[in-house]
Structure formats: C-alpha cells, structure tokens
Design an enzyme around this catalytic site. Sequence first.
Site, PDB file in Angstrom:
ATOM      1  CG  PHE A 199      -4.271   0.457   1.698  1.00  0.00           C
ATOM      2  CD1 PHE A 199      -2.900   0.274   1.615  1.00  0.00           C
ATOM      3  CD2 PHE A 199      -5.090  -0.428   1.009  1.00  0.00           C
ATOM      4  CE1 PHE A 199      -2.365  -0.770   0.875  1.00  0.00           C
ATOM      5  CE2 PHE A 199      -4.576  -1.475   0.268  1.00  0.00           C
ATOM      6  CZ  PHE A 199      -3.214  -1.642   0.220  1.00  0.00           C
ATOM      7  CE1 TYR A 232       6.489   0.121  -4.246  1.00  0.00           C
ATOM      8  CE2 TYR A 232       5.205   1.513  -5.710  1.00  0.00           C
ATOM      9  CZ  TYR A 232       5.892   1.335  -4.530  1.00  0.00           C
ATOM     10  OH  TYR A 232       5.985   2.368  -3.629  1.00  0.00           O
TER      11      TYR A 232
END
Length: 404
Positions: free
Chosen positions: A404, A124
């Site tokens: 999450f 990322y």
Amino acid sequence: MSDYQIRLLEESETRAAHTVFLGSMHNAPASDESWELGSRGYPTQRCFGAFRAGRIVGSAQSFPSTMAVPGGAVLPLAAVSRVGVRADHTRRGVLTELMRAQLRQIRELGEPLASLHASESVIYGRFGYGVACRGRTVEVEASRGRPVPPLPGVGEVRILDTEELATELPRIYERIGLHRPGMMSRPRGWWLMQLERRLALKERIIAIVHSGPDGDDGYALYETTMVDAAPDRQDRRIDVFDMHGVSLGVVLGLWRFLLGADLVRSVRAWLRPLDEPVELILPNRGDCRTANLEDETWLRLVDVPTALAARTYGVAEPVVLEVHDRFLPENSGRYRVGKDGVERTDAPADLELPVDALAMLFLGDLPASQLAATGKLVPHEPAALERADRLFSTARSPHSGTFF
C-alpha cells in the site's frame, strides 16, 4: 520548526498533499482519473499536512486496517503511506513532527500497531519502526518440456474474466483469512487504489483462481512482460504481484499452473514468503533463484503492552524486557514476557532494547540472539537470549503480502 504548522487536512487540500507526496518520490501529479479512484482510500481525518506560509510542504496519511499476530489474534492497525516532504523543506524536522502527530493520533484511536513500506531504509527506525517481515523475489524458469510433477490434493485453476476481478478477488481474499502473522485486512479503499484504479486505466492484469473441494481458496494476480530471448525472437515473463491461498498446497498449485503456461520463459513473483519452497516442486531446483531479498513490512508497536499481550509465546521460562520508546514514552518500561502472558514489572531486566528492535522480534522474523549479536538488543542475562528465542519463535515466517 517554529514557522511550520502540522495539522489535519481539509478535504479541499488532500489532492495538493498527494501531489507533494508524489513529488517527493520524483513522480508526476496524478491524473484526474487516477486521483478519482486513488483518493478514496485515505479518510481525511487521518491525513496530516505540514504547512509553511499557507502552502503544503509535507504529508503523512494512513488508513485503518487489522493485522494478524502470532497465535491468531487480529489487532487494529494503522496502514501508513503517502509520507513525504518537499525537497526544499527537508532536513528541518518536518517529517519528525509529522510522524509525532500521526503516532499520537494512532494511539488515541486505539490502534496498537502501525505499519508501512519504506522507500528508504534509513528513515523510519528513528520513529520506532522496525523490519518485521521480509520477502524474496523469486524467478523460476518455465518448464521448457519438463512439466512440474502433480502435487498432492484436489483442485483446479481457472482464469477470471477481467470484469470479475473487482468483485471476485476481494471475496476470495476475505475467505482466505489472516492465517499468517503479518497478514493484514484489505478495506474497500485498498481495492479501489490497488486494483480498480489500474483496471480503469486499462492496464492488462490477469487473475487465476484455485478451487478446492470447499470452493475458491486461492488466487494469483499478474502481468506479462516481453523479454529478449534471442536476437530473432522474444519470450514472455509472468510477473506475479499478488498471490494468496488458504494453504501452502494451494499456493504451490497456483505456481504449478503458472509454470506450465505456453509461450512463457519464466515466472517472477515479487516479495514471496521466506518459507515458500517453490524449489521443491521443480524437476530441477536450479531453475529457481532468489533474485532479491527485501524488507517487506516495517512495523511500529504503538501500544507496547497491548501488542505484547495479544500474541502467544513458546514454551520457555519468562524473560524481562526493558523497552525504550523516545516518541511514545508511556511505552517505556519493563515487561515480563512468558508463555502464560505479559505484565509490567519492576524486576531487573534480562534484555534491553529500543521499540524498533522490539518490532523486529514481535512477529517472529528474527530471533533475539541475532538482534543481540548485531547490537540491536543488549543482554543483561545472557541465558535469557535462548529463552527469548523460544518464546518469540513462530511456526511460519511472518509475511504481509499486501502493498500500500
């Protein structure tokens, strides 16, 4: 990429996209029951799919949240998850285009920050995300006849009944508030996915709540695991995966309760804040060890000037940062950052860095001088490094505490 299409999903396509994501993680598709609860957290209008010949081959989704930044301001946040590409379609630019479409949408929605938890650390950075929070997994040997000494303050701990978890824990988390840089709000969908889904699947989850003079002010959520202690017996380990309190004293009070549990060999807590001094409450500091030090939150400054202006800064003369952002070039430019605020400028740059390195600096996890020493930041004015260290420093290490 000419034969791929990137677009928002239709409602009827979301489960297939989730199956693609799970497959990219080498997991089986979700059961009907798990999908029924887990599907509610991600609004369809924020779910992107990559299609080839009408078939879904990639996914990138998010849900709206908020995040606290240094100084106490709370900014809109896109919580990014369910990102994956089918193994037979990787290395073709599919993920890049999914990320590009998603970041454009997040910016259009007026969310200056995006965050995620990376399955692989090499992925990322090229999309502008940087590690903004880290955590340590702590394992502490239980008291074994050496009780943890009493701690200052007044409070007691109780165990919640299972049927109370879904209502009490969101209430307590809301009351605790986003008091640390990096903490994020938890919408209803988060609790459905991360707690109620597990309860519906009959997983054994235990919650304890700390109450002080003003009421409930902290909790810990954990499981127990059997571990081999000797050939002729087994002991239990408490595995804590969610723990928050209004103060450090409350959190340490929860630790003290867990360490005094009967028939428990050790307590293991995942991704705790770097400045949580569990060792200091133990009769023997050697009973505590850091089992792992991990990246916790990957952060992306989607709107650099808005994000920089929202946080506060330490006392030091201003520095001029030159920021480069390949994906969102409107962020690129020079910013004068000081204790009195942030503004765009044409002045010569003191420090030059890509937007992923700015994310590492933003919440106060790493000082500018360390980023410069590792080549992630270029100092044009060496004296500016010390000023930047003071400007971006925070009293508490950043920490999210929400997976999450």
